[in-house]
Design a protein around this motif. Structure first.
Motif, mmCIF file in Angstrom:
data_model
loop_
_atom_site.group_PDB
_atom_site.id
_atom_site.type_symbol
_atom_site.label_atom_id
_atom_site.label_comp_id
_atom_site.label_asym_id
_atom_site.label_seq_id
_atom_site.Cartn_x
_atom_site.Cartn_y
_atom_site.Cartn_z
ATOM 1 N N SER A 122 42.766 31.475 57.260
ATOM 2 C CA SER A 122 41.522 30.798 56.888
ATOM 3 C C SER A 122 40.698 31.651 55.927
ATOM 4 N N LYS A 123 39.926 30.974 55.094
ATOM 5 C CA LYS A 123 39.003 31.653 54.198
ATOM 6 C C LYS A 123 37.887 32.277 55.013
ATOM 7 N N GLY A 124 37.400 33.438 54.576
ATOM 8 C CA GLY A 124 36.353 34.099 55.336
ATOM 9 C C GLY A 124 35.513 34.997 54.465
ATOM 10 N N PRO A 125 34.586 35.715 55.071
ATOM 11 C CA PRO A 125 33.721 36.598 54.301
ATOM 12 C C PRO A 125 34.440 37.884 53.912
ATOM 13 N N GLY A 126 33.877 38.579 52.938
ATOM 14 C CA GLY A 126 34.393 39.887 52.557
ATOM 15 C C GLY A 126 35.672 39.804 51.751
ATOM 16 N N ASN A 127 36.197 40.973 51.442
ATOM 17 C CA ASN A 127 37.396 41.038 50.609
ATOM 18 C C ASN A 127 38.617 40.449 51.303
ATOM 19 N N PHE A 128 38.738 40.662 52.616
ATOM 20 C CA PHE A 128 39.897 40.137 53.341
ATOM 21 C C PHE A 128 39.996 38.625 53.174
ATOM 22 N N GLY A 129 38.862 37.948 53.238
ATOM 23 C CA GLY A 129 38.846 36.490 53.176
ATOM 24 C C GLY A 129 38.803 35.910 51.778
ATOM 25 N N MET A 130 38.937 36.753 50.740
ATOM 26 C CA MET A 130 38.938 36.281 49.358
ATOM 27 C C MET A 130 40.347 35.768 49.031
ATOM 28 N N LEU A 131 40.612 34.517 49.400
ATOM 29 C CA LEU A 131 41.947 33.960 49.219
ATOM 30 C C LEU A 131 42.306 33.819 47.734
ATOM 31 N N PRO A 132 43.585 34.002 47.387
ATOM 32 C CA PRO A 132 44.692 34.326 48.284
ATOM 33 C C PRO A 132 44.725 35.801 48.684
ATOM 34 N N ASN A 133 44.920 36.016 49.994
ATOM 35 C CA ASN A 133 45.211 37.366 50.470
ATOM 36 C C ASN A 133 46.703 37.443 50.793
ATOM 37 N N GLY A 134 47.155 38.547 51.370
ATOM 38 C CA GLY A 134 48.599 38.661 51.491
ATOM 39 C C GLY A 134 49.079 39.561 52.615
ATOM 40 N N VAL A 135 50.389 39.628 52.731
ATOM 41 C CA VAL A 135 51.072 40.420 53.745
ATOM 42 C C VAL A 135 52.037 41.378 53.061
ATOM 43 N N PHE A 136 51.983 42.639 53.467
ATOM 44 C CA PHE A 136 52.988 43.608 53.063
ATOM 45 C C PHE A 136 54.016 43.659 54.174
ATOM 46 N N GLU A 178 52.024 36.132 49.738
ATOM 47 C CA GLU A 178 50.750 35.441 49.974
ATOM 48 C C GLU A 178 50.724 34.953 51.425
ATOM 49 N N SER A 179 49.583 35.079 52.088
ATOM 50 C CA SER A 179 49.505 34.867 53.539
ATOM 51 C C SER A 179 49.931 33.469 53.982
ATOM 52 N N SER A 237 46.301 42.083 54.495
ATOM 53 C CA SER A 237 45.052 42.535 53.915
ATOM 54 C C SER A 237 44.679 41.586 52.778
ATOM 55 N N GLY A 238 43.636 41.923 52.081
ATOM 56 C CA GLY A 238 43.242 41.048 50.987
ATOM 57 C C GLY A 238 42.071 41.606 50.209
ATOM 58 N N PRO A 239 41.970 41.125 48.993
ATOM 59 C CA PRO A 239 42.753 40.048 48.384
ATOM 60 C C PRO A 239 44.076 40.543 47.810
ATOM 61 N N MET A 240 44.932 39.587 47.433
ATOM 62 C CA MET A 240 46.081 39.936 46.610
ATOM 63 C C MET A 240 45.535 40.503 45.304
ATOM 64 N N LEU A 241 46.205 41.511 44.764
ATOM 65 C CA LEU A 241 45.819 42.050 43.463
ATOM 66 C C LEU A 241 46.591 41.363 42.340
ATOM 67 N N VAL A 242 47.905 41.286 42.530
ATOM 68 C CA VAL A 242 48.781 40.645 41.551
ATOM 69 C C VAL A 242 49.678 39.662 42.279
ATOM 70 N N ILE A 243 49.815 38.449 41.727
ATOM 71 C CA ILE A 243 50.589 37.386 42.356
ATOM 72 C C ILE A 243 51.597 36.873 41.340
ATOM 73 N N ASP A 244 52.846 37.244 41.510
ATOM 74 C CA ASP A 244 53.904 36.835 40.575
ATOM 75 C C ASP A 244 53.516 37.126 39.129
ATOM 76 N N GLY A 245 52.960 38.307 38.910
ATOM 77 C CA GLY A 245 52.606 38.748 37.567
ATOM 78 C C GLY A 245 51.234 38.336 37.078
ATOM 79 N N ALA A 246 50.512 37.530 37.839
ATOM 80 C CA ALA A 246 49.171 37.085 37.454
ATOM 81 C C ALA A 246 48.126 37.783 38.313
ATOM 82 N N LEU A 247 46.994 38.142 37.705
ATOM 83 C CA LEU A 247 45.910 38.747 38.473
ATOM 84 C C LEU A 247 45.243 37.695 39.351
#
Length: 251
Positions: A111-125, A136-137, A153-163
């Motif tokens: 779910s979307k939420g406050p702070g950097n973690f909730g800045m979708l899309p976030n992701g999983v290592f 992507e989560s 964690s989140g947000p994703m920094l790079v997603i398939d080559g796109a910021l």
């Protein structure tokens, strides 16, 4: 041609082939990227043992690199390189998904939420045998891969080559930040930490354009720590939650 010339020619040709390899797996260095100092380490998962840690044998959070290193030392191992591995609550429990040695300790949060973690899309290592993924989560939740270790964690920094679409080049929100990126094929990953405050846009471009990782995940910017004895660097500060690092033989 003199007797020594073929030897010199061979050395020259070997040098040409070796030149593009700027950083060996497991090595750390500090570079300037767009004016900012960033320290980064590469890991070859086919040759190195990488793990995640949260709690010790008494179910108390490790909190520091030195405590993890001491626990490994009792087993004839030591910590190689490491950094904090995602956001956590006041009791240092992970905010999102956390898997350690195949056991899910905390569930995925989509779910979307406050702070950097909730800045979708976030992701999983996700760490698997000899390879890793940054996913992507919501994609992870729809089709979870088998992860030996994982942290969200989140947000994703790079997603398939796109910021990440919300990053702004001129953003004035700057912090010391750290993250992890995975190179194509999943065998090599990059751990990076800025040595000065940077915005998300610059940090994400570092992973994509300098480190060569088309998928990268932000780990933190309030608590960013690096353990790299080869650089004589063991960052301290307030206790951490999850920690990501390599394990090497003691001695």
């Amino acid at each position: 041609m003199t007797r020594t010339e073929p030897v010199r020619l061979l050395a020259f040709l070997l040098g040409l082939f070796a030149a593009p390899v700027a950083v060996q797996a497991g090595a750390c260095q500090t570079d300037r990227f767009d004016g900012a100092r960033i320290t980064w380490c590469t890991v070859d998962l086919a040759a190195e043992d990488m793990r995640l840690w949260l709690n010790d044998a008494d179910a108390a959070p490790f909190g520091t690199f030195n405590r993890i290193d001491a626990a490994l030392g009792a087993r004839g191992e030591r910590l190689g390189i490491a950094m904090n591995a995602g956001m956590y609550h006041q009791d240092r429990a992970p905010v999102g998904l956390y898997i350690e040695d195949g056991e899910e300790i905390a569930p995925i949060v989509t779910s979307k939420g406050p702070g950097n973690f909730g800045m979708l899309p976030n992701g999983v290592f996700c760490l698997q045998d000899g390879r890793a993924q940054v996913i992507e989560s919501r994609a992870y939740a729809a089709d979870p891969p088998a992860c030996r270790f994982a942290t969200q964690s989140g947000p994703m920094l790079v997603i398939d080559g796109a910021l990440h679409p919300r990053f702004l080049p001129a953003s004035e929100s700057t912090y010391v930040r750290n993250g992890v990126g995975v190179r194509p094929g999943g065998r090599e990953l990059v751990l990076a930490i800025s040595d000065e405050p940077v915005n998300f846009h610059l940090f994400a471009r570092f992973f994509r354009d300098h480190a060569g990782t088309p998928n990268a995940l932000y780990l933190d910017g309030n608590v960013s720590r690096l353990y790299a004895p080869q650089l004589d660097r063991v960052d301290g500060g307030r206790p951490m939650g999850p920690v990501l690092g390599t394990v090497v033989p003691a001695g």
